[in-house]
Design a protein around this motif. Structure first.
Motif, mmCIF file in Angstrom:
data_model
loop_
_atom_site.group_PDB
_atom_site.id
_atom_site.type_symbol
_atom_site.label_atom_id
_atom_site.label_comp_id
_atom_site.label_asym_id
_atom_site.label_seq_id
_atom_site.Cartn_x
_atom_site.Cartn_y
_atom_site.Cartn_z
ATOM 1 N N ILE A 1 54.952 3.974 64.247
ATOM 2 C CA ILE A 1 55.893 3.089 63.544
ATOM 3 C C ILE A 1 56.008 3.448 62.058
ATOM 4 C CG2 ILE A 1 55.497 1.212 65.167
ATOM 5 C CD1 ILE A 1 53.795 -0.180 63.060
ATOM 6 N N MET A 2 55.422 4.576 61.684
ATOM 7 C CA MET A 2 55.543 5.141 60.337
ATOM 8 C C MET A 2 54.857 4.311 59.259
ATOM 9 S SD MET A 2 59.381 6.821 60.346
ATOM 10 C CE MET A 2 60.207 5.240 60.204
ATOM 11 N N ASP A 3 53.837 3.571 59.631
ATOM 12 C CA ASP A 3 53.008 2.890 58.637
ATOM 13 C C ASP A 3 51.810 3.812 58.385
ATOM 14 O OD1 ASP A 3 51.500 1.261 57.040
ATOM 15 O OD2 ASP A 3 51.575 -0.493 58.346
ATOM 16 N N TYR A 4 52.045 4.850 57.594
ATOM 17 C CA TYR A 4 51.094 5.947 57.481
ATOM 18 C C TYR A 4 49.789 5.550 56.798
ATOM 19 C CZ TYR A 4 55.381 8.427 58.665
ATOM 20 O OH TYR A 4 56.532 8.831 59.284
ATOM 21 N N GLN A 5 49.875 4.735 55.774
ATOM 22 C CA GLN A 5 48.651 4.304 55.092
ATOM 23 C C GLN A 5 47.758 3.514 56.042
ATOM 24 O OE1 GLN A 5 49.145 1.535 51.829
ATOM 25 N NE2 GLN A 5 47.210 2.151 50.893
ATOM 26 N N SER A 6 48.360 2.589 56.814
ATOM 27 C CA SER A 6 47.589 1.807 57.783
ATOM 28 C C SER A 6 47.010 2.702 58.871
ATOM 29 C CB SER A 6 48.473 0.715 58.416
ATOM 30 O OG SER A 6 48.854 -0.233 57.438
ATOM 31 N N ALA A 7 47.762 3.759 59.230
ATOM 32 C CA ALA A 7 47.269 4.694 60.247
ATOM 33 C C ALA A 7 46.000 5.390 59.765
ATOM 34 C CB ALA A 7 48.344 5.722 60.581
ATOM 35 N N VAL A 8 46.001 5.840 58.515
ATOM 36 C CA VAL A 8 44.810 6.500 57.951
ATOM 37 C C VAL A 8 43.613 5.558 57.985
ATOM 38 C CG1 VAL A 8 43.790 7.473 55.853
ATOM 39 C CG2 VAL A 8 46.137 8.062 56.478
ATOM 40 N N ILE A 9 43.847 4.316 57.568
ATOM 41 C CA ILE A 9 42.771 3.320 57.547
ATOM 42 C C ILE A 9 42.286 3.021 58.967
ATOM 43 C CG2 ILE A 9 42.213 0.920 57.007
ATOM 44 C CD1 ILE A 9 44.241 1.148 54.671
ATOM 45 N N ALA B 1 48.650 11.819 59.182
ATOM 46 C CA ALA B 1 49.062 10.534 58.618
ATOM 47 C C ALA B 1 48.983 10.557 57.091
ATOM 48 C CB ALA B 1 48.192 9.418 59.181
ATOM 49 N N GLN B 2 47.925 11.173 56.554
ATOM 50 C CA GLN B 2 47.764 11.239 55.096
ATOM 51 C C GLN B 2 48.846 12.122 54.470
ATOM 52 O OE1 GLN B 2 45.732 9.500 53.136
ATOM 53 N NE2 GLN B 2 46.568 10.488 51.298
ATOM 54 N N TYR B 3 49.173 13.211 55.134
ATOM 55 C CA TYR B 3 50.245 14.089 54.632
ATOM 56 C C TYR B 3 51.572 13.327 54.587
ATOM 57 C CZ TYR B 3 54.138 17.322 54.872
ATOM 58 O OH TYR B 3 55.349 17.942 54.653
ATOM 59 N N LEU B 4 51.899 12.616 55.673
ATOM 60 C CA LEU B 4 53.155 11.874 55.724
ATOM 61 C C LEU B 4 53.151 10.706 54.732
ATOM 62 C CD1 LEU B 4 53.663 11.882 59.595
ATOM 63 C CD2 LEU B 4 55.038 13.109 57.890
ATOM 64 N N TYR B 5 51.983 10.125 54.524
ATOM 65 C CA TYR B 5 51.851 9.070 53.514
ATOM 66 C C TYR B 5 52.154 9.625 52.133
ATOM 67 C CZ TYR B 5 49.485 5.464 50.681
ATOM 68 O OH TYR B 5 49.173 4.487 49.763
ATOM 69 N N ALA B 6 51.604 10.798 51.845
ATOM 70 C CA ALA B 6 51.860 11.442 50.553
ATOM 71 C C ALA B 6 53.338 11.815 50.405
ATOM 72 C CB ALA B 6 50.990 12.691 50.420
ATOM 73 N N LYS B 7 53.895 12.399 51.443
ATOM 74 C CA LYS B 7 55.284 12.854 51.407
ATOM 75 C C LYS B 7 56.250 11.703 51.154
ATOM 76 C CE LYS B 7 58.670 15.408 54.180
ATOM 77 N NZ LYS B 7 58.927 16.055 55.493
#
Length: 308
Positions: A182-190, A215-221
């Motif tokens: 669902i593209m919640d990348y920060q929550s995915a990393v956690i 997930a961290q890469y997509l969060y950064a991007k």
């Protein structure tokens, strides 16, 4: 001739109805009677004949009248198992637990304590649903092991606990992946980090460590340019830890690609920030941005929710 046949058929049908009515009437009269001994004896007979619904009706009535009486433990023992046989595990575990607590000196107390926990196990739902009963089942089975450490049932209880923990592990893994979907990348990393902390020996460890990089890469991007460099660097750090941990991983090629993209992302954002330092319009636009870019999920993604 036809009248004789009709009369004979009618007589036979009437006899069958009267016999059926008589049988029903006999059970109903038994239920309404005050002969508790007779009720108990018949309830046992019904139980042994696997007519559990009738047995339960009688035990329901007897459970009130037998409470506190001498010999009541036999009745409550059967009562618990009748609910169990009818697959009413909620009622069964309540009755088994009551038996274990009220008749601790009875040789069957250990069995009933185990059965109460086992009923929780049977009521544990699919991993996609709420896992409250799964947690309670683990607690009940562990309590059984603590109370009866020398029991022959300890090995089975331990196996059941492992089955339940596997289910919680599956749910944790699935939920973490859903954040990525669902593209919640920060929550995915956690979520990946929490899952790996809670289940360090999980069979999904390698995959989740790789997906943490992604997930961290997509969060950064998808972050504001001011925060991208540090977040890309975190993705690179995750990559380096992954390679050290899994030198022969099947994900190495993809992980290397994510590292390269992160390094390129750092170079790009450094050029952008350098330009913003001398471009007033660009600097003003950058200052107005949120810390993370707003992402609008598709209708399909909006319909996907993280289960409890």
């Amino acid at each position: 001739m036809f009248k004789k046949l009709s009369l004979g058929f009618f007589s036979a049908s009437l006899a069958a109805v009267l016999i059926f009515a008589g049988c029903k009437s006999k059970f109903e009269k038994l239920k309404a009677s005050n002969d508790n001994l007779k009720k108990y004896q018949e309830a046992i007979k019904y139980y042994n004949k696997k007519e559990y619904t009738k047995a339960l009706e009688l035990f329901d009535d007897l459970s009130v009248k037998y409470r506190g009486r001498q010999g009541a433990e036999d009745m409550f023992y059967y009562y618990a198992y009748t609910n169990y046989k009818l697959k009413d595990f909620t009622s069964a575990r309540y009755q088994f637990k009551n038996f274990a607590e009220n008749y601790q000196a009875d040789p069957r107390a250990e069995e009933c304590r185990f059965m109460a926990a086992y009923c929780f196990y049977l009521d544990s739902p699919n991993y996609t649903l709420d896992q409250d009963n799964t947690t309670k089942a683990i607690e009940a089975l562990q309590l059984f092991i603590n109370l009866y450490p020398k029991s022959d049932r300890v090995a089975e209880a331990s196996k059941l606990i492992q089955d339940l923990r596997d289910k919680l592990e599956e749910k944790s893994y699935t939920n973490a992946k859903l954040y990525l979907t669902i593209m919640d990348y920060q929550s995915a990393v956690i979520a990946f980090g929490n899952s790996l902390r809670d289940y360090p020996d999980t069979k999904y460890a390698e995959e989740m460590d790789f997906l943490t990089i992604k997930a961290q890469y997509l969060y950064a991007k998808n972050s504001n340019e001011r925060r991208q460099e540090e977040r890309y660097n975190q993705a690179i750090s995750f990559h380096d830890q992954f390679v050290e941990k899994y030198p022969n991983s099947k994900y190495l090629k993809e992980a290397a690609s994510l590292k390269k993209d992160s390094e390129n992302g750092i170079k790009q954002v450094q050029r952008f920030m350098a330009e913003a330092a001398t471009n007033v319009r660009l600097a003003r636009k950058l200052a107005q941005k949120d810390s993370v870019k707003i992402q609008v999920p598709s209708e399909k993604q909006q319909s996907q929710k993280i289960p409890n």
